[in-house]
Design an enzyme around this catalytic site. Structure first.
Site, PDB file in Angstrom:
ATOM      1  N   PHE A 246     -62.624 -42.424  70.697  1.00 24.33           N
ATOM      2  CA  PHE A 246     -63.853 -42.689  69.943  1.00 24.33           C
ATOM      3  C   PHE A 246     -64.974 -43.235  70.815  1.00 24.33           C
ATOM      4  O   PHE A 246     -65.925 -43.814  70.304  1.00 24.33           O
ATOM      5  CB  PHE A 246     -63.578 -43.639  68.768  1.00 24.33           C
ATOM      6  CG  PHE A 246     -62.348 -43.274  67.981  1.00 24.33           C
ATOM      7  CD1 PHE A 246     -62.220 -42.003  67.436  1.00 24.33           C
ATOM      8  CD2 PHE A 246     -61.309 -44.172  67.810  1.00 24.33           C
ATOM      9  CE1 PHE A 246     -61.084 -41.653  66.719  1.00 24.33           C
ATOM     10  CE2 PHE A 246     -60.169 -43.821  67.091  1.00 24.33           C
ATOM     11  CZ  PHE A 246     -60.051 -42.555  66.543  1.00 24.33           C
ATOM     12  N   GLY A 473     -55.718 -36.920  70.570  1.00 25.97           N
ATOM     13  CA  GLY A 473     -55.118 -36.881  69.242  1.00 25.97           C
ATOM     14  C   GLY A 473     -55.805 -35.844  68.372  1.00 25.97           C
ATOM     15  O   GLY A 473     -55.470 -35.678  67.200  1.00 25.97           O
ATOM     16  N   THR A 474     -56.767 -35.145  68.957  1.00 23.06           N
ATOM     17  CA  THR A 474     -57.607 -34.230  68.184  1.00 23.06           C
ATOM     18  C   THR A 474     -57.054 -32.816  68.149  1.00 23.06           C
ATOM     19  O   THR A 474     -57.481 -32.013  67.323  1.00 23.06           O
ATOM     20  CB  THR A 474     -59.004 -34.190  68.805  1.00 23.06           C
ATOM     21  OG1 THR A 474     -58.851 -33.964  70.215  1.00 23.06           O
ATOM     22  CG2 THR A 474     -59.721 -35.493  68.608  1.00 23.06           C
ATOM     23  N   ASN A 637     -59.255 -23.941  65.510  1.00 28.14           N
ATOM     24  CA  ASN A 637     -58.019 -24.094  64.736  1.00 28.14           C
ATOM     25  C   ASN A 637     -58.399 -24.707  63.386  1.00 28.14           C
ATOM     26  O   ASN A 637     -58.890 -25.836  63.328  1.00 28.14           O
ATOM     27  CB  ASN A 637     -57.045 -25.009  65.497  1.00 28.14           C
ATOM     28  CG  ASN A 637     -55.721 -25.212  64.756  1.00 28.14           C
ATOM     29  OD1 ASN A 637     -55.692 -25.387  63.543  1.00 28.14           O
ATOM     30  ND2 ASN A 637     -54.626 -25.199  65.493  1.00 28.14           N
ATOM     31  N   GLN A 644     -59.916 -33.063  61.913  1.00 29.62           N
ATOM     32  CA  GLN A 644     -60.821 -33.885  62.720  1.00 29.62           C
ATOM     33  C   GLN A 644     -62.102 -34.213  61.950  1.00 29.62           C
ATOM     34  O   GLN A 644     -62.588 -35.346  61.972  1.00 29.62           O
ATOM     35  CB  GLN A 644     -61.153 -33.154  64.015  1.00 29.62           C
ATOM     36  CG  GLN A 644     -61.783 -34.049  65.047  1.00 29.62           C
ATOM     37  CD  GLN A 644     -61.930 -33.361  66.376  1.00 29.62           C
ATOM     38  OE1 GLN A 644     -61.626 -32.187  66.519  1.00 29.62           O
ATOM     39  NE2 GLN A 644     -62.403 -34.072  67.367  1.00 29.62           N
ATOM     40  N   GLY A 708     -68.113 -27.508  69.137  1.00 28.86           N
ATOM     41  CA  GLY A 708     -67.522 -28.851  69.228  1.00 28.86           C
ATOM     42  C   GLY A 708     -67.672 -29.615  67.932  1.00 28.86           C
ATOM     43  O   GLY A 708     -68.708 -29.563  67.286  1.00 28.86           O
ATOM     44  N   GLY A 710     -66.083 -33.014  67.430  1.00 32.73           N
ATOM     45  CA  GLY A 710     -65.503 -34.357  67.504  1.00 32.73           C
ATOM     46  C   GLY A 710     -66.302 -35.433  66.810  1.00 32.73           C
ATOM     47  O   GLY A 710     -65.751 -36.463  66.422  1.00 32.73           O
ATOM     48  N   GLU A 711     -67.601 -35.247  66.683  1.00 32.49           N
ATOM     49  CA  GLU A 711     -68.417 -36.368  66.230  1.00 32.49           C
ATOM     50  C   GLU A 711     -69.258 -36.099  64.994  1.00 32.49           C
ATOM     51  O   GLU A 711     -69.613 -37.022  64.266  1.00 32.49           O
ATOM     52  CB  GLU A 711     -69.300 -36.848  67.392  1.00 32.49           C
ATOM     53  CG  GLU A 711     -68.449 -37.540  68.429  1.00 32.49           C
ATOM     54  CD  GLU A 711     -69.092 -37.664  69.796  1.00 32.49           C
ATOM     55  OE1 GLU A 711     -69.650 -38.716  70.068  1.00 32.49           O
ATOM     56  OE2 GLU A 711     -69.018 -36.702  70.584  1.00 32.49           O
TER      57      GLU A 711
HETATM   58 MO1  MOS Z   1     -67.643 -39.975  72.211  1.00 35.03          MO
HETATM   59  S1  MOS Z   1     -68.587 -41.646  71.503  1.00 35.03           S
HETATM   60  O1  MOS Z   1     -68.810 -39.248  73.218  1.00 35.03           O
HETATM   61  O2  MOS Z   1     -66.219 -40.455  72.918  1.00 35.03           O
END
Ligand code: MOS
Length: 746
Positions: A246, A473-474, A637, A644, A708, A710-711
């Site tokens: 994170f 973990g992603t 996926n 995620q 992407g 992730g965020e």
């Molecule tokens: Mo993220 S806050 O770029 O790991």
């Protein structure tokens, strides 16, 4: 070669899932190292000043104690030799026991090493430390409210202007028929991955191996090289699994280098694991922000002016600035815009990246203000956003690489049932509670950096792909396995992916939501290069059924090369290799962004819809359901991707309703430095979450079409919930987290 993509996009199970649920996935603290000793980090208990004395005689005399390392006896580190006038020290955020100065409460000031963890902990408690605490005009700055009275500009950073403007703001404000001008605040938050930071440092002669929980193995290696004065070949960093990062594991913090220093001094491998409480100062935090947002619009709802002024808290150790204005600069088409980023410098902790740094905090202000504007205009919030939809990037004046945000709004509204919403606050009820529906827009930039990979086809016809990336973990193992499988024409079960070792081909930090877009193309290219070698081997092989065939007429599928179409002639990967020496066949490749960023602006987008139930007498907020619809390019996926995004929305619920690090106003110490008092959402806090991803492939951005994920999932969630709370209660909460006392009926 003809390409057949089968694995990419499929919702296959995690390839490392079985290892994880059976406890066989080795996390950093779990590597079995013979003769390992245990390090305990000791932290300052004052926010600013000097250590006047440390008496370690009692601690050193405790049984099993191998080392008490303080600023009095820690190895002197090589001085920083900048290569240019602007080069920062390699590690301005690190506190490595080189002097007696204290810059924040919780700063590392000693490491005690024992033969067991208990011996080390016991001895650490017997250190006698005296401080000369800074006072008067020199006293620690602990209060954001007063510090922000004296904001300063951050040091200039390339590509990150602290001030931006376009059009004529004064004119835009003057033309506005309706204005919203409000101040929003977000609190200090701490990263709480379930796996805390952990490092094992092992010296073999002059060679250092670090088993470290990190989002950036090559970054840890570079930090060790620069800080300890080593050569890159002397350092190896190993990290096959990370239990959540994170952002806090994106940079190398003090304890990593301290473990290496202590291991060298103790002459034993040292394992140093931070306790949960220690996650709340020396390893970063999301800074506090105060954001003033001014929106001006014509009667028709078209924005004429946006002004966004941000102050975020930072430390005395570097100039980390929470880039809250980033989403404001590109999200809506406004005739004029002005943004500023300022810093308020405080002693507590060291602010750093936390999931969607900038976008998560910034979108709370922007998307709350948009909701306020929708009420001022008497316009539907979705309609207001559509009216100001940016057909191209309004700042860069470039077309989007791809954007399906319009469809996100439409599908999100449909799945949520938005048309049944009565916009009047306090107009909807359910089970005797106030029902509120709110929405917000999400966005996050698409990032990509150079990456390398290698793929080896093994004699048995299976393959191994490798890249020095990280698994947070992603689902990196899983997704890279899928990408390599498609690049090779092999089933997923016959491909293994390796990561997490600095000896592997270099990959960038797993941050900025960039791993798939950066590493994926490198893995795919390496797989295709390995396959091309195999094809060349087959067509040149007089004993192959494919001998003399045209390479571009062959297809790879399930471990066979076949002639396209009829499929009459075929040869298996393993037979081809067996007849040609039986050796593994390896190809290395790399991939990097080209000049697409000059032609396109690449961002992900989303629309978030939230439902809250508020008890007007108790002020409690429940979140029965949320809908998030995203435009993120091609999903690699469905299963791990949806998971995620869902996890990110859950964190958004935490940001909106629960999370805040409470600092003792006298000492600057985190008062709720544990998971009982620092609240993160648990299952009981989370209702139904409906995640949808638009069918989209952003091939302008990279050949896989992925941007992407992730965020982006956390972005907009806090605003959508605050907007829903307003709709439910008629109370506009501009300070996170939303608490009972802000919304209770009095
Ligand atoms: Mo993220 S806050 O770029 O790991």
């Amino acid at each position: 070669m003809n390409e057949a993509k089968q694995a990419i996009g499929a919702g296959i199970d995690r390839v490392d899932g079985r290892l994880k649920v059976t406890g066989r996935a080795t996390f950093s603290a779990e590597h079995h190292i013979p003769n390992v000793a245990y390090g305990v980090l000791v932290q300052s208990t004052v926010p600013k000043g000097r250590i006047s004395s440390i008496d370690s005689s009692a601690a050193g005399a405790m049984p099993g104690v191998l080392l008490v390392m303080t600023h009095l006896n820690a190895p002197r580190l090589p001085p920083h030799k900048p290569s240019g006038p602007d080069e920062q020290p390699p590690t301005p955020r690190l506190n490595l026991l080189q002097d007696d100065e204290i810059k924040y409460n919780g700063q590392p000031i000693a490491v005690v090493v024992g033969d067991t963890l208990e011996h080390a902990q016991d001895a650490a408690r017997r250190l006698r430390i005296r401080y000369t605490e800074a006072s008067g005009a020199q006293a620690a700055v602990l209060n954001f409210r007063s510090a922000r009275q004296h904001p300063r500009k951050p040091k200039p950073q390339p590509g990150r202007p602290s001030d931006t403007s376009r059009g004529n703001l004064a004119g835009g404000v003057a033309r506005a028929a309706i204005k919203v001008d409000a101040v929003y605040t977000t609190p200090l938050e701490n990263h709480n991955p379930i796996e805390p930071h952990a490092t094992i440092a092992v010296w073999e002669g002059e060679h250092l191996t670090l088993y470290d929980a990190t989002q950036n193995i090559s970054g840890v290696r570079k930090a060790a090289v620069k800080t300890l004065g080593l050569q890159p070949a002397q350092v190896r960093v190993i990290c096959p699994y990370v239990g959540g990062g994170f952002g806090c594991k994106g940079t190398t913090w003090s304890h990593v280098m301290l473990a290496a220093m202590a291991a060298r001094q103790a002459g034993r491998p040292v394992k140093l694991v931070l306790e949960r409480t220690q996650m709340f100062a020396p390893v970063g935090a999301r800074p506090m922000t105060e954001q003033r947002l001014l929106l001006g619009a014509g009667e028709n709802g078209k924005l004429t002016a946006i002004r966004h002024d941000t102050i975020s808290s930072t430390s005395f150790q570097d100039d980390f600035s929470e880039p809250c204005t980033a989403p404001t600069r590109m999200l809506y088409d406004s005739a004029s815009l002005q943004t500023t980023q300022r810093l308020a410098t405080l002693n507590p902790g060291i602010p750093t990246f936390m999931r969607a740094p900038g976008e998560s905090s910034g979108s709370f202000a922007l998307e709350s203000a948009m909701d306020e504007l929708s009420y001022a205009l008497n316009l539907d919030p979705v309609q207001l956003r559509l009216l100001n939809y940016a057909a191209q990037d309004p700042e860069k004046q470039l077309p989007w690489s791809s954007k399906s945000l319009r469809e996100c709004y439409r599908l999100g509204a449909e799945r949520f049932g938005w048309e049944r919403r009565n916009p009047q606050p306090r107009s909807m009820r359910q089970d005797g509670q106030l029902l509120g529906w709110g929405m917000a827009t999400a966005t996050y930039p698409a990032n990509r950096r150079p990456a390398k990979a290698s793929v080896t086809i093994l004699p048995d016809g299976s393959a191994v792909a490798r890249s020095g990336t990280q698994e947070l973990g992603t689902g990196t193992y899983t997704v890279m396995t899928q990408i390599a499988a498609d690049g090779l024409g092999l089933p997923v079960a016959r491909v293994r992916f390796e990561l997490g070792d600095s000896e592997l081909p270099e990959a960038p930090v797993s941050g900025g939501s960039q791993s798939v877009a950066s590493v994926g193309p490198a893995v795919y290219a390496a797989a295709q290069a390995a396959l091309a070698k195999l094809v060349a081997m087959a067509v040149a092989d007089a004993r192959s059924p494919l001998h003399g065939a045209r390479a571009d007429a062959l297809q790879a599928r399930d471990g066979w090369l076949t002639t396209a179409g009829s499929g009459d002639s075929r040869d298996s990967f393993s037979d081809i290799l067996a007849r040609n020496g039986g050796q593994p066949l390896q190809a290395d490749s790399s991939a990097a962004p080209g000049d697409e960023k000059r032609q396109f602006s690449a961002h992900s987008f989303g629309a978030v819809f939230a439902e809250v139930l508020v008890d007007p007498e108790l002020g409690t907020v429940k979140v029965p359901r949320m809908v998030g619809v995203y435009s993120v390019g091609r999903l690699m996926n469905r299963k791990t991707g949806y998971s995620q995004l869902m996890g990110c929305i859950v964190w958004g619920i935490g940001m909106a309703l629960l999370e805040k690090t409470e600092l003792d106003p006298r000492s600057g110490r985190a008062l709720n430095a544990n998971l009982a008092d620092y609240h993160v959402p648990v299952n009981a806090d989370v209702g139904q979450i409906d995640v949808q991803v638009m069918d989209e492939a952003d091939t302008h951005f990279n050949p896989l079409g992925a941007r992407g994920i992730g965020e982006i999932g956390i972005v907009g969630v806090a605003a959508a919930l605050a907007n829903a709370v307003y709709h439910a209660t008629g109370k506009r909460v501009r300070d996170l987290p939303i608490r009972l006392d802000q919304i209770i009926d009095r």
